[in-house]
Enzyme design. Structure first.
Site, PDB file in Angstrom:
ATOM      1  CD  GLU A 175      -0.625  43.734-107.199  1.00 50.75           C
ATOM      2  OE1 GLU A 175      -1.103  44.573-106.403  1.00 50.75           O
ATOM      3  OE2 GLU A 175      -1.099  43.512-108.326  1.00 50.75           O
TER       4      GLU A 175
ATOM      5  CB  THR B 116      -5.178  41.799-106.834  1.00 52.91           C
ATOM      6  OG1 THR B 116      -5.572  43.025-107.431  1.00 52.91           O
ATOM      7  CG2 THR B 116      -4.065  41.173-107.662  1.00 52.91           C
TER       8      THR B 116
ATOM      9  CE  LYS C 145      -9.580  50.669-105.248  1.00 50.70           C
ATOM     10  NZ  LYS C 145      -8.173  50.466-104.945  1.00 50.70           N
TER      11      LYS C 145
ATOM     12  CD1 TRP D 156      -8.231  46.985-107.541  1.00 52.76           C
ATOM     13  CD2 TRP D 156      -8.465  48.773-108.836  1.00 52.76           C
ATOM     14  NE1 TRP D 156      -7.212  47.834-107.256  1.00 52.76           N
ATOM     15  CE2 TRP D 156      -7.321  48.952-108.038  1.00 52.76           C
ATOM     16  CE3 TRP D 156      -8.810  49.789-109.734  1.00 52.76           C
ATOM     17  CZ2 TRP D 156      -6.523  50.080-108.106  1.00 52.76           C
ATOM     18  CZ3 TRP D 156      -8.016  50.914-109.812  1.00 52.76           C
ATOM     19  CH2 TRP D 156      -6.894  51.050-109.000  1.00 52.76           C
TER      20      TRP D 156
END
Lengths: 544, 544
Positions: free
Chosen positions: B326, B179, B436, B441
Site C-alpha cells: 500500500e 496484496t 511472513k 504473507w
C-alpha cells in the site's frame, strides 16, 4: 493514491520529529554564535506564525524580509509559508528604487528587517504604501522613524508556539523572489509549496549536491537570493547541521565558521571561492579547513585553476551547477559518471568544467533559432529550453512573461551552449553576452575562463565592443595578481583559440564591477568602455 | 509554478538521454545473459506501447504481466504506463484461484506471460473473461491452447519505436499490485504516475537506499511483488546498471550474477539473504562477491547474526526498511545518524536492528487504541498510522477500504511497535494474524477458517513459528471433533491453498487458549510452542 498534498510543513515535521536534536548555528557578528536545535527552531517558527496572525497577516498575504542569513530569517523560511502566507525575500544589495519597486510590486503587508537595514527602509518607507507593520529582527526596537514597528523577540515571547499548521492545496504560493538578471524592472518569481518540496528532494538526491544528515552545511549564498539555492529547506528535511554566516559576512568569516564548526559543505558564488582561496593562500591568520569536503560554487563557472587549487591543496571538491531564480534555482549539477573513474585528471576537469547533468525531472532541450532540436554532440550550439515541476510558468503579474516561454510552455533560458553525448550541459554564454564578430560567434565566457586560468590573472571579463569592420570585437578587462603584458596574454590565448577569437585590446582594471548577486556586470563594462575614446582616456589616466 | 505533471516518462527520458549508454542485464536461464543499453531499452518500450495499441489497448486499460524479473518484463514497466495504460503485475506464486481472482478483478485486457507460465494460464483461461489477447514473452509462440496469442518479439518487430508518449494528469493510474497480506480475497493497490515518481525520488535520496549512477543493482525482489520495491524505476532515473535474475532464480544464480557483473547493491527478501549466506559459507563453488557493498533485505527484520556475518566476512552492509504494498512500498530505511559514528559496534547493531527513519514526506504516527498519539520514547507501544504522497488512499474497488483508514485519512498499518527519540521505528509485533514465510504473507486466519470448515475439526489456530530457511512457517494447533491425521488435513488444505501456505506441523491440543474477549490468544500459543523442542515434548507427552 493518497491525495496527500506536497506541503513545506512536511519538511519541518521531519526536522522536528526525526532530527530534533540536530543544530542550527547562526553567526551574530559580535562574538558568540547562536546555536539551537531543530526542535527549538520549529517551536519558534510556529510562534512567528502566531505573531504574524496577530499582526493581521492572513493566508495569501506577502511577508517581506530584508535580512542576512540568520536564524531569525530562517524561522521565517518555514513560519511564513506554513501558515499559508508568502515569504518574500528582498535582495538588500539592490538599488533603492529597485527595492522599493520589489516591495510594492510584491504587495508586502509586513516587513521583517535586520537592524542594520533600518536606515534603508526608513529612506524607502514613504513609498511603501502597502506595508502595514515593520518587525525588527532583534530583541528590542532601536530608535527609528518606522511605524508601526515591533521587536521580533517581543512578538515571539507573547506566543505559546502551540499551533497546528493547516493543510491547503500544494499549488498554494509559498515564496517569492525577484530576479534582477535582465534589463528593466526586476521580475518576480512565485514558488509554490509543491515546487519547493520537489526542488528540495532534488537537492538531497545522489548525483546532486546531496544534502544529508551527516553534513554540516555553510549557506554562504544569500537567503535573499533564490532562497540560498534551497539549501535551508533541504537541511531541515535531512537534518543536516546548518551554519548561517550572519550579518555583513566577509570571506574571513566563512573561513572562521568552517574552522570553528567543522563545516563539511559550503555553498556560494564563484567570486567568494576566489576570495577564500586568496585568504587561504596568504595563510595569515591560519584557518583549519580540513573538515571541508565540498565547496559548491555557482552563479558562473568556476575557473579550472580554482577547482584544481582547492582539490590539490585542501582535498576539497568544487562542483558546480546551472540554475536561475526561475528554476528554484537548480537545473544541472556536475556529478561525475562511473565512466570517469579511471580517466586522466585533466579529462576529469574537462567534465567538472561543464555545468553538469540535468537533475531528475528537469527536461532540457537544445534548440536552434527556429526552435528545432539540435543534436547532443558537444558541438552544435543552441539555446537551452527547460521544463520541470520546479520551473516557474510565468513572472508574477508581469507583461513580459510571454516572451520567455514557447508555445509548448518550455522556458527559454537565454543561455547558450552545447550538450555532449553524455548529457552534460556546457554553457558558452548568455545569448546577450555572445560576441558576433564578422558573422561568427565568439564566446566571451570561454575567453574569460581561459584568461582566469593564467597564473597572473585574478579576474577577467570579456565584452563585445563595436568595431567598424567586424561589427563587434571582444574586449578583455583584466584584474591582475602579478605583472603581465597584453602580448603575453595574447600568446597564452593563442594556445587555446583561433586567432580571430583573440581580443586586440586588453584593459587592466582594479576590479570587475559586479551585480547585486555577485556576477560580472557586463552592462556596466559595455557602458563604460564601449567607446574607443573612453578606453583611450582610461589608459591615459591609468598610466599616470 | 509550471504545472508540469509528474509523469513516469520523465524517468525514462533521463535514462535514455542522460544515461543512454548504461546497461540492463537480464539472465536468460540458458547460458548467455542478455545485455543492452537504456537507449535501446527506451526504443523497445515505445515499440511495446505501439504493439499494445495495435492490439486495441487504450489509455486506462489494464495490461497484466505473469512474469519473472526479465528485460521484457522491465520494458512493460515503462511501456505500459507511459502510454496511459495500467501495468498490472500478477504474483505468479499465488494459488490458481487467487490469480484468476486478481486478473478478473483487475480487469486485465491483455496478459504478458513468460513461456513457463503458459500451463498456469491455460488452466485459468476459461475463467478469464476479460482477457482479449495473450502475449508470450518470447521470440515465438510455443504450442498452446491460448487464443488469440502473439509472440512478444514478433509484435515488437512490426513497430518502428517512433512514438511520443502523451501528457496526461499525474493522478492517472500507472500500475497495480494485489496484496495477499490480509484475510479474504487479495486487495488491489493502484499506483499513480505521481506516486511512482515521488517514491522513485525517495529511493534515490541520501539516507535511503540511494540508487545512483555508479551502482550496479541486482533486483532480487520479484517484479510481481510491489514493483520489485521500486528499484527498476529508480535505476532508470539515475542510470544505474540494472541486473535482472531472470526465470526461476535460485540463490546460486544471485551469487553468480554478483560475481559475473560486479554487482554493488542487491535488494531482496531476508530469507534470500539467509540462503546466500549458507552458500557462501559452504564456498563450493566459490563466488567472488567482493564487489558487493550493500545487501538491502526487507519483508521482515534481518537477524542480527546475519547482518554481522555479512559485515564481518564480506564487508557488506545489510540495511533494512519497512514498507508495504500500500506504500509503494517503502516507508522507513535504516540510515545511521552521524551520532552513531563513534558508538560501539553492538550499539550500531541495536540501531540497524530497527526498521529505520521515516523517509522524507512519510509522516508516521504512533497511536494507542483510542487513536491518540503516544510518545516517541522507545517504550510506548502502539500502532503505526501513516500518511505520505505515495500511500494508497483506498483499495481498488473494494468494500474493505474504510476499515484501513482513520477519519483524517491516515492509513492504519496494523503493525505495532515503538518509535525511539531519534525517530527510529521498531516493530515489536506485526499484525498478529499474519505469517511472513520466505518474504511472502500467509494469512493464518484463512488457514484457520478453512481448517475449521473440516468436519473433524472443532477449533484451529495458526501461528508463526521460527524457521531456519523461511524465517517463519505456520504451525496449526487443532482441536478435533473426531479422529483425523495431519496427512488428511494437508490434503484438505491443498484443495484451497498453494503448497507453500500449508503448515508442515499440526499439533492436536485439548483447547485453544482464549483472551478475555474470547479471541484466540496467539501470544500464548507462540510462547508455548514457538520452540521445536517444546513441540516435541508436547507430542511425546500427548502420545503417552
Amino acid at each position: 493514491m493518497m491525495d496527500r498534498p506536497l506541503l513545506m510543513k512536511q519538511l519541518l515535521w521531519r526536522a522536528e520529529r526525526v532530527f530534533g536534536d540536530k543544530r542550527i548555528i547562526s553567526r551574530t557578528g559580535d562574538g558568540e554564535d547562536i546555536s539551537y536545535t531543530y526542535a527549538e527552531y520549529a517551536v519558534r517558527a510556529r510562534k512567528l506564525a502566531q505573531a504574524l496572525t496577530a499582526l493581521g497577516v492572513r493566508p495569501g498575504d506577502r511577508v517581506g524580509t530584508v535580512a542576512w542569513n540568520t536564524h531569525r530569517h530562517y524561522e521565517a523560511y518555514f513560519g511564513v509559508p506554513c501558515m499559508g502566507a508568502v515569504l518574500h525575500t528582498v535582495n538588500l544589495r539592490l538599488f533603492d528604487e529597485q527595492i522599493a519597486y520589489i516591495i510594492n510590486h510584491g504587495g508586502d503587508r509586513v516587513l521583517l528587517i535586520d537592524p542594520d537595514q533600518i536606515p534603508l527602509i526608513e529612506r524607502l518607507a514613504p513609498d511603501l504604501r502597502g506595508v502595514q507593520a515593520y518587525v525588527v529582527l532583534a530583541d528590542t526596537v532601536p530608535e527609528t522613524t518606522l511605524s508601526p514597528v515591533h521587536s521580533y523577540e517581543e512578538l515571539l515571547a507573547a506566543q505559546d508556539g502551540k499551533l497546528e499548521f493547516p493543510d491547503f492545496p500544494e499549488t498554494t504560493a509559498s515564496a517569492m523572489c525577484y530576479t534582477s538578471g535582465t534589463t528593466g524592472d526586476p521580475k518576480g518569481v512565485l514558488y509554490s509549496h509543491r515546487s519547493v518540496v520537489l526542488h528540495t528532494l532534488g537537492l538531497c538526491l545522489h548525483g546532486s549536491i546531496g544534502v544529508r544528515e551527516e553534513a554540516i552545511f555553510l549557506a554562504i549564498s544569500p537567503m535573499f537570493h533564490a532562497n540560498s539555492w534551497g539549501i535551508p529547506f533541504a537541511a531541515a528535511l535531512q537534518g543536516a547541521t546548518l551554519v548561517l554566516p550572519g550579518p555583513h559576512p566577509e570571506p574571513k568569516h566563512y573561513l572562521e565558521l568552517i574552522d570553528r564548526h567543522k563545516v563539511t559543505h559550503a555553498v556560494g558564488a564563484v567570486t567568494i571561492g576566489v576570495m577564500m582561496r586568496d585568504l587561504l593562500e596568504r595563510d595569515d591568520p591560519h584557518y583549519d579547513v580540513s573538515s571541508l569536503d565540498v565547496l559548491w560554487l555557482g552563479g558562473q563557472a568556476p575557473p579550472r585553476g580554482l577547482m584544481k587549487w582547492f582539490a590539490d591543496t585542501h582535498a576539497v571538491v568544487v562542483p558546480q551547477g546551472w540554475g536561475m531564480t526561475e528554476a528554484s534555482p537548480l537545473v544541472t549539477f556536475t556529478a561525475l559518471k562511473s565512466k570517469h573513474d579511471h580517466v586522466a585528471e585533466d579529462d576529469v576537469y574537462d567534465v567538472r568544467g561543464k555545468q553538469g547533468l540535468p537533475l531528475p525531472l528537469c527536461e532540457v532541450r537544445l534548440v536552434d533559432e527556429d526552435g528545432d532540436d539540435l543534436p547532443w554532440d558537444g558541438k552544435a550550439v543552441g539555446e537551452y529550453h527547460l521544463r520541470s515541476p520546479w520551473m516557474a510558468s510565468a513572472y508574477y503579474d508581469d507583461p513580459r512573461s510571454p516572451a520567455s516561454y514557447d508555445a509548448q510552455g518550455w522556458f527559454k533560458t537565454g543561455d547558450v551552449g552545447v550538450i555532449d553525448p553524455d548529457g552534460y550541459v556546457q554553457l558558452t554564454d548568455r545569448s546577450k553576452d555572445l560576441i558576433k564578430s564578422g558573422g561568427e560567434w565568439i564566446s566571451s565566457v570561454e575567453l574569460e575562463n581561459s584568461l582566469m586560468a593564467h597564473p597572473a590573472v585574478a579576474e577577467a571579463s570579456v565584452v563585445a565592443v563595436p568595431h567598424d569592420k567586424w561589427l563587434e570585437r571582444p574586449l578583455a578587462c583584466v584584474v591582475t595578481r602579478s605583472p603581465v603584458t597584453p602580448e603575453e596574454l595574447t600568446a597564452y590565448l593563442l594556445e587555446h583559440f583561433a586567432r580571430w577569437w583573440i581580443p586586440e585590446e586588453f584593459l587592466f582594471v582594479d576590479a570587475i564591477p559586479k551585480t547585486g548577486v555577485g556576477k560580472f556586470d557586463k552592462k556596466v563594462l559595455r557602458a563604460r568602455f564601449g567607446e574607443a575614446d573612453a578606453r583611450e582616456r582610461y589608459r591615459a589616466e591609468a598610466s599616470r
